[in-house]
Write a protein that holds these residues in place. Sequence first.
Motif, mmCIF file in Angstrom:
data_model
loop_
_atom_site.group_PDB
_atom_site.id
_atom_site.type_symbol
_atom_site.label_atom_id
_atom_site.label_comp_id
_atom_site.label_asym_id
_atom_site.label_seq_id
_atom_site.Cartn_x
_atom_site.Cartn_y
_atom_site.Cartn_z
ATOM 1 N N VAL A 134 -4.035 5.946 4.430
ATOM 2 C CA VAL A 134 -4.027 5.854 2.968
ATOM 3 C C VAL A 134 -5.316 6.504 2.485
ATOM 4 O O VAL A 134 -6.407 6.132 2.935
ATOM 5 C CB VAL A 134 -3.957 4.391 2.489
ATOM 6 C CG1 VAL A 134 -3.989 4.317 0.960
ATOM 7 C CG2 VAL A 134 -2.708 3.702 3.021
ATOM 8 N N ASP A 139 -4.977 6.355 -2.927
ATOM 9 C CA ASP A 139 -3.892 5.441 -2.570
ATOM 10 C C ASP A 139 -2.581 6.151 -2.242
ATOM 11 O O ASP A 139 -1.499 5.572 -2.351
ATOM 12 C CB ASP A 139 -3.656 4.379 -3.655
ATOM 13 C CG ASP A 139 -4.694 3.279 -3.604
ATOM 14 O OD1 ASP A 139 -5.320 3.104 -2.544
ATOM 15 O OD2 ASP A 139 -4.897 2.601 -4.625
ATOM 16 N N ARG A 140 -2.672 7.399 -1.814
ATOM 17 C CA ARG A 140 -1.488 8.088 -1.302
ATOM 18 C C ARG A 140 -1.334 7.702 0.165
ATOM 19 O O ARG A 140 -2.287 7.757 0.942
ATOM 20 C CB ARG A 140 -1.638 9.603 -1.448
ATOM 21 C CG ARG A 140 -1.660 10.069 -2.893
ATOM 22 C CD ARG A 140 -1.779 11.573 -2.965
ATOM 23 N NE ARG A 140 -2.993 12.056 -2.346
ATOM 24 C CZ ARG A 140 -3.838 12.915 -2.932
ATOM 25 N NH1 ARG A 140 -3.587 13.367 -4.144
ATOM 26 N NH2 ARG A 140 -4.910 13.328 -2.300
ATOM 27 N N ALA A 141 -0.138 7.300 0.536
ATOM 28 C CA ALA A 141 0.131 6.838 1.893
ATOM 29 C C ALA A 141 0.778 7.939 2.725
ATOM 30 O O ALA A 141 1.670 8.649 2.254
ATOM 31 C CB ALA A 141 1.041 5.611 1.855
ATOM 32 N N GLY A 195 1.110 4.021 -2.870
ATOM 33 C CA GLY A 195 0.826 5.420 -2.566
ATOM 34 C C GLY A 195 1.972 6.322 -2.974
ATOM 35 O O GLY A 195 1.755 7.414 -3.513
ATOM 36 N N LEU A 197 0.827 -1.205 0.000
ATOM 37 C CA LEU A 197 0.000 0.000 0.000
ATOM 38 C C LEU A 197 0.862 1.255 0.000
ATOM 39 O O LEU A 197 0.582 2.225 -0.710
ATOM 40 C CB LEU A 197 -0.918 -0.003 1.227
ATOM 41 C CG LEU A 197 -2.100 -0.968 1.185
ATOM 42 C CD1 LEU A 197 -2.749 -1.058 2.555
ATOM 43 C CD2 LEU A 197 -3.105 -0.558 0.134
ATOM 44 N N LEU A 198 1.915 1.234 0.822
ATOM 45 C CA LEU A 198 2.779 2.407 0.904
ATOM 46 C C LEU A 198 3.524 2.632 -0.403
ATOM 47 O O LEU A 198 3.678 3.770 -0.855
ATOM 48 C CB LEU A 198 3.769 2.232 2.060
ATOM 49 C CG LEU A 198 3.142 2.201 3.457
ATOM 50 C CD1 LEU A 198 4.214 1.912 4.494
ATOM 51 C CD2 LEU A 198 2.436 3.499 3.772
#
Length: 218
Positions: free
Chosen positions: A51, A55-57, A11, A7-8
């Motif tokens: 998030v 999808d920016r972490a 992101g 995810l990170l």
Amino acid sequence: MNKLKGLLLCGALFWLSGCASGFGRLPYDSWRLGLFAPDYMEVWIETADAVDIHDRAYRRAMSGVAAIQLPKNLKGNPRGWPEHPGSGAGKQVLGADVPRLLYVRWQSLVEPQTYEAYIVIPKATQQAMLKGEKTFCKADAKWITDYRNMLTVGLAPGGIARVWLGGQCLKPIDVARVQADVVEVGPSGGKNEGRYALPLKPAAKVYIEKYGIPYGSW
């Protein structure tokens, strides 16, 4: 942790691409992420990540000591959740759109145990964060248009995470209740020889020794 790393990474790539449609569409500058624990049930937050819907972490949007009350003479009551949870100890999440996921990893110092939770933010909550509401604000005795731009996470022993959405002058609404997983490697990613971040404060230690932990009340 592979899930979070993915995810990170996603992101980060999205952020670098500069193609986040809808960026800046919030009707306010930022939203707040705050965390707290029931009376005496001390926790240390290793990380609280967010998030957003693009999808920016936002890694370590919050970390450190959660808000907590430690009333003297054991007069506090850690059972259950407050009817009106406050904003908790936290920070503004700058540059984010509404969140779709929170990840919290914390040390429950009273057990002790380390937990991690993935908290999915429902679409209804995301929509509520964009909607202004007319409300009477007691702080300055005026009618204002307020927004629910404060996400508050309660962290309890046994790995319970409870989330509310509120505003400065708006009553908080329930968002989610999540059962966290135990982090098998222990505190600090297993890099601290099993040592926890902080010792219990005297008031918490005395309460636990006398009354124990009220599992099942959260």
